[in-house]
Design a protein around this motif. Structure first.
Motif, PDB file in Angstrom:
ATOM      1  N   LYS A 134      69.392  55.130  -6.308  1.00 16.65           N
ATOM      2  CA  LYS A 134      69.549  55.159  -5.127  1.00 16.65           C
ATOM      3  C   LYS A 134      71.235  55.575  -4.496  1.00 16.65           C
ATOM      4  O   LYS A 134      71.162  56.530  -3.811  1.00 16.65           O
ATOM      5  CB  LYS A 134      69.570  53.852  -4.223  1.00 16.65           C
ATOM      6  N   SER A 137      71.059  59.630  -5.870  1.00 20.13           N
ATOM      7  CA  SER A 137      69.970  60.508  -5.479  1.00 20.13           C
ATOM      8  C   SER A 137      69.940  61.601  -4.458  1.00 20.13           C
ATOM      9  O   SER A 137      70.936  61.307  -3.687  1.00 20.13           O
ATOM     10  CB  SER A 137      68.700  59.645  -4.919  1.00 20.13           C
ATOM     11  N   ASP A 139      67.727  63.071  -2.960  1.00 21.03           N
ATOM     12  CA  ASP A 139      66.865  62.648  -1.879  1.00 21.03           C
ATOM     13  C   ASP A 139      67.196  61.459  -1.241  1.00 21.03           C
ATOM     14  O   ASP A 139      67.237  60.406  -1.579  1.00 21.03           O
ATOM     15  CB  ASP A 139      65.373  62.712  -2.597  1.00 21.03           C
ATOM     16  N   ARG A 140      67.558  61.333   0.037  1.00 19.03           N
ATOM     17  CA  ARG A 140      68.231  60.235   0.733  1.00 19.03           C
ATOM     18  C   ARG A 140      67.060  59.455   1.339  1.00 19.03           C
ATOM     19  O   ARG A 140      67.202  58.278   1.387  1.00 19.03           O
ATOM     20  CB  ARG A 140      69.136  60.793   1.857  1.00 19.03           C
ATOM     21  N   ASN A 141      65.889  60.126   1.236  1.00 16.79           N
ATOM     22  CA  ASN A 141      64.730  59.118   1.617  1.00 16.79           C
ATOM     23  C   ASN A 141      63.935  58.420   0.701  1.00 16.79           C
ATOM     24  O   ASN A 141      63.169  57.858   0.648  1.00 16.79           O
ATOM     25  CB  ASN A 141      63.744  60.104   2.407  1.00 16.79           C
ATOM     26  N   SER A 195      64.649  61.706  -8.228  1.00 19.84           N
ATOM     27  CA  SER A 195      65.972  61.802  -7.567  1.00 19.84           C
ATOM     28  C   SER A 195      66.660  63.472  -7.550  1.00 19.84           C
ATOM     29  O   SER A 195      67.406  63.699  -6.682  1.00 19.84           O
ATOM     30  CB  SER A 195      66.923  61.011  -8.015  1.00 19.84           C
ATOM     31  N   CYS A 197      68.206  64.642  -9.648  1.00 19.50           N
ATOM     32  CA  CYS A 197      69.517  64.571 -10.114  1.00 19.50           C
ATOM     33  C   CYS A 197      69.524  65.338 -11.628  1.00 19.50           C
ATOM     34  O   CYS A 197      68.440  65.502 -12.153  1.00 19.50           O
ATOM     35  CB  CYS A 197      70.224  63.162 -10.551  1.00 19.50           C
TER      36      CYS A 197
END
Length: 229
Positions: A134, A137, A139-141, A195, A197
């Motif tokens: 988290k 990531s 992707d913040r959602n 994510s 990443c």
């Protein structure tokens, strides 16, 4: 979180992955970004999909995490199976150098102790892994629930380890180690798929979470060996 193209990870929303025509004929939806089929695994047998997961193919992980319709009850069941297998392996590893006992009550107590260690370590692994994913990531959602589900799904390596340990009890620790390596690789691919990443970052996250679990396991096993001997 909508469906994605398994080849380029482009979000395609909630559109159907295929169109069905009379006679059971289906036509896969094409991705507007890359031109490939959005999810080729729709046509694949589950065995082939699982084989690609074992071979660490990223499209298979995107299919599993985004496009596959997995019932919510699968996750707790898989987690329980993983914990039971992990407890069995820990019991065999911790007590394999000790004299065999015919006391079934003692054997049962050892298994419950090993299960308690497995549960504690697994919870720590999920907490650390979810927090790090988290944090880094793209992707913040991305939700903690989705990350936790991905880590549970990729814990299947323990199921393979216990099957191998049954037929090779003299090499329980080696088989468990190989299963852990597969689990680390699978979890890293799942994190990359979720994510977005980098590979090094994904492996670093999983290794850190695994080391936390390992340290906790070793500390608790040492205590339990003295208590349940």
């Amino acid at each position: 979180m909508g469906r994605v193209c398994t080849e380029c990870s482009t979000v395609v929303g909630d559109f159907q992955l295929y169109r069905e025509f009379p006679g059971g004929v289906i036509k896969l939806t094409r991705c507007d970004a890359c031109g490939a089929a959005v999810d080729k695994y729709i046509e694949y047998d589950a065995v082939i999909t699982f084989q690609d997961i074992l071979l660490l193919k990223m499209p298979a992980y995107r299919h599993l995490l985004y496009n596959a319709d997995i019932h919510p009850s699968v996750y707790p069941k898989l987690a329980m199976m993983t914990l039971l297998c992990n407890a069995y392996i820990k019991q065999q590893s911790a007590y394999q150098n000790r004299a065999e006992t015919g006391d079934f009550a003692l054997l049962e107590l050892r298994f419950y102790a090993s299960l308690a260690v497995a549960i504690t370590g697994f919870i720590a692994y999920l907490l650390v892994g979810c927090s790090l994913v988290k944090m880094f990531s793209v992707d913040r959602n991305l939700t903690y629930r989705k990350i936790g589900q991905a880590l549970i799904l990729t814990s299947f390596a323990q199921l393979l380890a216990v099957a191998a340990a049954v037929w090779g009890r003299d090499a329980v620790q080696l088989l468990s180690f190989l299963a852990e390596l597969l689990g680390i690789a699978a979890s890293s691919h799942a994190i990359r798929a979720l994510s977005k990443c980098g590979q090094v970052q994904a492996y670093s996250i999983v290794v850190i979470a695994w080391l936390v679990r390992y340290v906790i396991d070793m500390q608790l096993v040492a205590i339990l060996l003295e208590m349940v001997s």
